[in-house]
Motif scaffolding. Structure first.
Motif, PDB file in Angstrom:
ATOM      1  N   ASN A  86     -39.777  39.044  26.751  1.00  0.00           N
ATOM      2  CA  ASN A  86     -40.072  37.751  27.396  1.00  0.00           C
ATOM      3  C   ASN A  86     -40.559  37.959  28.824  1.00  0.00           C
ATOM      4  N   ARG A  89     -44.049  39.024  28.685  1.00  0.00           N
ATOM      5  CA  ARG A  89     -44.934  37.996  28.141  1.00  0.00           C
ATOM      6  C   ARG A  89     -45.172  36.848  29.125  1.00  0.00           C
ATOM      7  N   TYR A  90     -44.129  36.490  29.867  1.00  0.00           N
ATOM      8  CA  TYR A  90     -44.247  35.319  30.743  1.00  0.00           C
ATOM      9  C   TYR A  90     -44.452  35.680  32.218  1.00  0.00           C
ATOM     10  N   ASP A 115     -37.943  38.793  36.499  1.00  0.00           N
ATOM     11  CA  ASP A 115     -39.391  38.944  36.598  1.00  0.00           C
ATOM     12  C   ASP A 115     -39.920  38.040  37.705  1.00  0.00           C
ATOM     13  N   ARG A 134     -39.383  26.060  22.805  1.00  0.00           N
ATOM     14  CA  ARG A 134     -40.296  26.738  23.714  1.00  0.00           C
ATOM     15  C   ARG A 134     -40.665  25.752  24.814  1.00  0.00           C
ATOM     16  N   THR A 146     -42.377  32.484  18.616  1.00  0.00           N
ATOM     17  CA  THR A 146     -41.878  31.470  17.685  1.00  0.00           C
ATOM     18  C   THR A 146     -40.687  30.703  18.252  1.00  0.00           C
ATOM     19  N   GLY A 147     -40.129  31.159  19.350  1.00  0.00           N
ATOM     20  CA  GLY A 147     -39.008  30.428  19.928  1.00  0.00           C
ATOM     21  C   GLY A 147     -37.673  30.795  19.317  1.00  0.00           C
ATOM     22  N   LEU A 148     -37.610  31.946  18.643  1.00  0.00           N
ATOM     23  CA  LEU A 148     -36.341  32.381  18.050  1.00  0.00           C
ATOM     24  C   LEU A 148     -35.667  33.472  18.870  1.00  0.00           C
ATOM     25  N   LEU A 150     -34.557  33.956  22.017  1.00  0.00           N
ATOM     26  CA  LEU A 150     -33.345  33.715  22.796  1.00  0.00           C
ATOM     27  C   LEU A 150     -32.193  33.198  21.941  1.00  0.00           C
TER      28      LEU A 150
HETATM   29  P1  ATP Z   1     -40.177  34.730  20.284  1.00  0.00           P
HETATM   30  O1  ATP Z   1     -39.479  34.150  19.102  1.00  0.00           O
HETATM   31  O2  ATP Z   1     -41.354  35.552  19.935  1.00  0.00           O
HETATM   32  O3  ATP Z   1     -39.238  35.383  21.258  1.00  0.00           O
HETATM   33  P2  ATP Z   1     -40.541  32.908  22.464  1.00  0.00           P
HETATM   34  O4  ATP Z   1     -40.641  34.025  23.445  1.00  0.00           O
HETATM   35  O5  ATP Z   1     -41.389  31.706  22.678  1.00  0.00           O
HETATM   36  O6  ATP Z   1     -40.827  33.426  21.022  1.00  0.00           O
HETATM   37  P3  ATP Z   1     -37.765  32.732  23.221  1.00  0.00           P
HETATM   38  O7  ATP Z   1     -37.728  34.174  23.517  1.00  0.00           O
HETATM   39  O8  ATP Z   1     -36.605  32.114  22.524  1.00  0.00           O
HETATM   40  O9  ATP Z   1     -39.044  32.371  22.355  1.00  0.00           O
HETATM   41  O10 ATP Z   1     -37.994  31.936  24.576  1.00  0.00           O
HETATM   42  C1  ATP Z   1     -38.043  30.498  24.554  1.00  0.00           C
HETATM   43  C2  ATP Z   1     -38.939  29.972  25.640  1.00  0.00           C
HETATM   44  O11 ATP Z   1     -38.335  30.223  26.908  1.00  0.00           O
HETATM   45  C3  ATP Z   1     -40.299  30.647  25.716  1.00  0.00           C
HETATM   46  O12 ATP Z   1     -41.230  30.036  24.848  1.00  0.00           O
HETATM   47  C4  ATP Z   1     -40.679  30.420  27.171  1.00  0.00           C
HETATM   48  O13 ATP Z   1     -41.221  29.126  27.322  1.00  0.00           O
HETATM   49  C5  ATP Z   1     -39.336  30.469  27.883  1.00  0.00           C
HETATM   50  N1  ATP Z   1     -39.059  31.784  28.484  1.00  0.00           N
HETATM   51  C6  ATP Z   1     -38.300  32.787  27.977  1.00  0.00           C
HETATM   52  N2  ATP Z   1     -38.241  33.837  28.810  1.00  0.00           N
HETATM   53  C7  ATP Z   1     -38.971  33.512  29.892  1.00  0.00           C
HETATM   54  C8  ATP Z   1     -39.303  34.170  31.134  1.00  0.00           C
HETATM   55  N3  ATP Z   1     -38.854  35.400  31.416  1.00  0.00           N
HETATM   56  N4  ATP Z   1     -40.099  33.494  32.010  1.00  0.00           N
HETATM   57  C9  ATP Z   1     -40.556  32.247  31.733  1.00  0.00           C
HETATM   58  N5  ATP Z   1     -40.278  31.568  30.591  1.00  0.00           N
HETATM   59  C10 ATP Z   1     -39.503  32.190  29.687  1.00  0.00           C
END
Ligand code: ATP
Ligand code: MG
Length: 189
Positions: A86, A89-90, A115, A134, A146-148, A150
């Motif tokens: 994450n 990615r963010y 980050d 998300r 996909t939002g799974l 966390l």
């Molecule tokens: P995946 O299932 O592939 O992890 P995801 O990254 O969208 O998909 P989560 O990891 O559950 O899902 O994160 C949920 C949401 O929280 C993300 O879509 C994003 O909007 C936000 N988020 C999570 N980590 C960060 C971060 N380090 N900085 C900013 N936003 C974040």
């Protein structure tokens, strides 16, 4: 078009894998109780961050604890990797990602992943660990998760009788801290 189809099918595969991971976590009540050596795990997290970042970020890994954890090595790796993924990615190119292991006075420990990325508006913080949740913005849509992630992280930490805390503000980056209680063996002296 072929490229787009390939991407969509990768997303579908990832979704199925994440759903399976969650249902496995729910079905399995006994938690492994093994030593989880942290030096190699931190080295792995560093490698994973660098691979995902492709040199677009500065990655720092600090071990301020020098302790190992107890529980399921596989699950803890999965939880920590999710936080690292994450962060990469963010966080836009040029940002900084810091992974830090700390020891608490009571014998517990925490691993934080911070980050300098987009950050998260306060109103969303409480709901981040819900399945499929998300933060809606064109930015997260583009990055196609996909939002799974966390939801899986929270589940794993709960099973270890720990938890997850988040601090963030828009434009200020985010800091996710996974904390774990003192190992039972530390408590009995
Ligand atoms: P995946 O299932 O592939 O992890 P995801 O990254 O969208 O998909 P989560 O990891 O559950 O899902 O994160 C949920 C949401 O929280 C993300 O879509 C994003 O909007 C936000 N988020 C999570 N980590 C960060 C971060 N380090 N900085 C900013 N936003 C974040
Ligand atoms: Mg994620």
């Amino acid at each position: 078009i072929i490229e787009e189809m390939r991407r969509q099918s990768q997303r579908m595969t990832q979704l199925v894998e994440d759903l399976l991971a969650l249902s496995r976590l729910e079905a399995q009540d006994a938690l492994e109780d093994e030593d989880v050596p942290m030096a190699p795990l931190l080295a792995t997290l560093r490698r994973e961050a660098l691979a995902l970042s492709q040199d677009r970020h500065e990655v720092t890994v600090e071990d301020a604890a020098g302790v190992d954890l107890r529980g399921s090595a596989r699950e803890l790796h999965s939880a920590f990797s999710n936080l690292v993924a994450n962060a990469v990615r963010y966080t836009p190119s040029g940002g900084r990602i810091t992974v830090r292991l700390e020891r608490h006075a009571d014998g517990g420990a925490s691993l934080s992943v911070s980050d300098t990325g987009y950050g998260i508006p306060e109103a969303h913080l409480a709901r981040l660990t819900e399945r499929f949740y998300r933060v809606s913005s064109s930015r997260t849509r583009e990055t196609g998760g996909t939002g799974l992630g966390l939801a899986i992280v929270k589940h794993i930490l709960n099973r270890h009788r720990g938890g997850l805390t988040v601090e963030s503000a828009p434009g200020q980056g985010a800091a996710f801290t996974a904390w774990l209680p003192a190992a039972p063996s530390d408590a009995v002296t």
